[in-house]
Design a protein around this motif. Structure first.
Motif, PDB file in Angstrom:
ATOM      1  N   TYR A 173      74.731 -34.144  63.948  1.00  0.00           N
ATOM      2  CA  TYR A 173      74.261 -35.104  65.077  1.00  0.00           C
ATOM      3  C   TYR A 173      74.078 -36.857  65.274  1.00  0.00           C
ATOM      4  N   ASP A 174      74.883 -36.987  64.104  1.00  0.00           N
ATOM      5  CA  ASP A 174      74.944 -39.177  63.847  1.00  0.00           C
ATOM      6  C   ASP A 174      76.638 -38.964  63.985  1.00  0.00           C
ATOM      7  N   GLU A 175      76.296 -39.766  64.930  1.00  0.00           N
ATOM      8  CA  GLU A 175      77.995 -39.689  64.832  1.00  0.00           C
ATOM      9  C   GLU A 175      78.061 -40.409  64.335  1.00  0.00           C
ATOM     10  N   GLU A 176      78.114 -41.279  63.558  1.00  0.00           N
ATOM     11  CA  GLU A 176      78.371 -42.178  62.987  1.00  0.00           C
ATOM     12  C   GLU A 176      79.100 -41.739  61.756  1.00  0.00           C
ATOM     13  N   LEU A 177      77.934 -40.634  61.350  1.00  0.00           N
ATOM     14  CA  LEU A 177      77.825 -39.852  59.608  1.00  0.00           C
ATOM     15  C   LEU A 177      78.715 -39.029  60.362  1.00  0.00           C
ATOM     16  N   LEU A 178      78.864 -38.350  61.059  1.00  0.00           N
ATOM     17  CA  LEU A 178      79.646 -37.348  61.003  1.00  0.00           C
ATOM     18  C   LEU A 178      81.740 -37.884  61.674  1.00  0.00           C
ATOM     19  N   LYS A 179      81.768 -38.896  61.690  1.00  0.00           N
ATOM     20  CA  LYS A 179      83.193 -39.980  62.288  1.00  0.00           C
ATOM     21  C   LYS A 179      83.391 -39.926  60.726  1.00  0.00           C
ATOM     22  N   LYS A 180      82.681 -40.578  59.589  1.00  0.00           N
ATOM     23  CA  LYS A 180      82.915 -41.022  58.307  1.00  0.00           C
ATOM     24  C   LYS A 180      82.840 -39.475  57.612  1.00  0.00           C
ATOM     25  N   ALA A 208      74.109 -33.259  59.637  1.00  0.00           N
ATOM     26  CA  ALA A 208      74.393 -34.802  60.825  1.00  0.00           C
ATOM     27  C   ALA A 208      75.207 -34.976  61.097  1.00  0.00           C
TER      28      ALA A 208
END
Length: 416
Positions: free
Chosen positions: A223-230, A221
């Motif tokens: 590598y998914d910038e949105e999920l990483l930030k969340k 996860a």
């Protein structure tokens, strides 16, 4: 004539000799009777000679020895009585006729009755379990121990011990019943168990979240910038919550153990209230809650530690914000009681209120009226407990009044 005179002289001499013998003998008899009647101070004072003198000295030595031994016995009895009367455990001595011979004040306090001597123990002990314990001791002639709960005159948990009193021949002559009140010990053990369970649960929640989101990120996860930030935001929030929880536990521990030193100074109470409200204003703004501060005509000054006073206010005001709905109102008031030399601080909200069944427990550690809302707001469940301990350590008291659905008012009274 001469013969008659000789008889008179002989009779006189005989009377004198007899008196010299009988008087000491009578005195020895009198002193012996005094000793038999516990008058150990009695002594032979008459002058004697020969064997009577030896006998008189022996009787006096016996009297002196008896007097000394009785004084020691009386002193030991006084000491023993003092120990028994002041024991924090209840003691009852029962004879072979099942009658009470002796009790101490603590036993009377536990039983809830005075004047127990000469009564049958089974009439006095209003507990079937206690009566059975004494009966087994009398029958088996062996010590008996049991933890027993009694419900009259009040509910108590007792550590009950019954020990037989045996003669040299092994016959039972009585029973000593010892009752120790362990109600408070058991209550503290339950508090400790609940505290450990609550701490474990409260620590487990953020740790589980940290572990779960970290594993998810490692599984791809990240590598998914949105999920990483969340996920990183959630990890930070849970880390902050874990830090607050640990700090609150340490703070509460220091306060309870009285390891917190108070650096007293002259404090303007209104100034502290305003500064505290500025601290929590962003939190209130998210819910559009109106914060109303006191508007005093003259400053109220008290001897206190500013940081501790602010800690009390932050916990109470932030707690009020959490449990007040959107566009609600939280009001802080300050008054001075000149007669009692106290300062009264009130924190009032028009929130959801506290159910009657929960009011007595809200100052307990980790107790929450609304667990979901408190956890969502980042609360640790220790804020009100910390408030209570700080206030009491300052010699004050905190009270709460609440109507469910209408709001809650916390009142803190502190010495000036």
């Amino acid at each position: 004539m001469i013969f008659g005179l000789a008889l008179v002289v002989i009779g006189f001499i005989s009377a004198v000799i007899a008196r010299r013998i009988t008087r000491p003998v009578n005195e020895i008899i009198d002193v012996s009777m005094d000793l038999a009647n516990h008058r150990y101070y009695s002594r032979i004072t008459g002058q004697t000679s020969g064997e009577l003198q030896d006998l008189s000295m022996s009787v006096n030595q016996l009297a002196q020895s008896l007097e000394k031994q009785m004084q020691e016995i009386e002193l030991n009895q006084q000491r023993l009585s003092g120990i028994v009367q002041n024991l924090v455990s209840g003691i009852m001595l029962i004879d072979q006729r099942k009658l009470i011979v002796m009790t101490n004040p603590m036993m009377e306090q536990i039983i809830g009755e005075k004047g127990l001597t000469s009564k049958a123990y089974y009439e006095v002990l209003k507990s079937f379990a206690l009566t059975q314990l004494v009966d087994r001791c009398l029958e088996q002639k062996t010590p008996q121990q049991e933890e027993i709960t009694i419900y009259f005159p009040r509910e108590l948990i007792l550590d009950a011990n019954a020990s037989p009193v045996l003669s040299k021949t092994g016959n039972i002559t009585g029973v000593i019943l010892l009752l120790h009140d362990i109600t408070e010990i058991r209550r503290l053990e339950n508090v400790r168990s609940e505290f450990v369970a609550n701490v474990s649960h409260e620590l487990k929640t953020p740790v589980t979240a940290l572990k779960g989101f970290a594993e998810t990120l490692l599984d791809g996860a990240m590598y998914d910038e949105e999920l990483l930030k969340k996920f990183l935001t959630i990890i930070k929030e849970e880390s902050d919550r874990l830090h607050r929880l640990i700090m609150d536990i340490l703070e509460l521990s220091r306060i309870e153990q009285k390891h917190v030193s108070m650096n007293l100074e002259q404090v303007d109470v209104e100034d502290v209230v305003v500064a505290t409200m500025d601290t929590v204003r962003p939190m209130a703004a998210t819910k559009e809650i109106q914060l109303i501060s006191p508007n005093l005509a003259t400053p109220i000054v008290m001897q206190a530690e500013r940081d501790r006073l602010q800690q009390i206010l932050i916990n109470l005001i932030s707690n009020a914000i959490v449990y007040t709905p959107q566009k609600g109102k939280v009001t802080v008031g300050v008054t001075e009681n000149i007669a009692n030399e106290t300062i009264v601080i009130t924190v009032k909200d028009n929130g959801i209120g506290i159910p009657v069944k929960d009011i007595d427990r809200i100052f307990e550690r980790f107790y929450r009226v609304d667990r979901a809302r408190s956890r969502h707001s980042g609360g640790t469940g220790l804020g009100l407990s910390i408030v209570k301990h700080i206030v009491e350590s300052c010699g004050g008291q905190v009270q709460v009044e609440s109507v469910e659905g209408s709001g809650t008012t916390f009142t803190v009274t502190l010495p000036k």
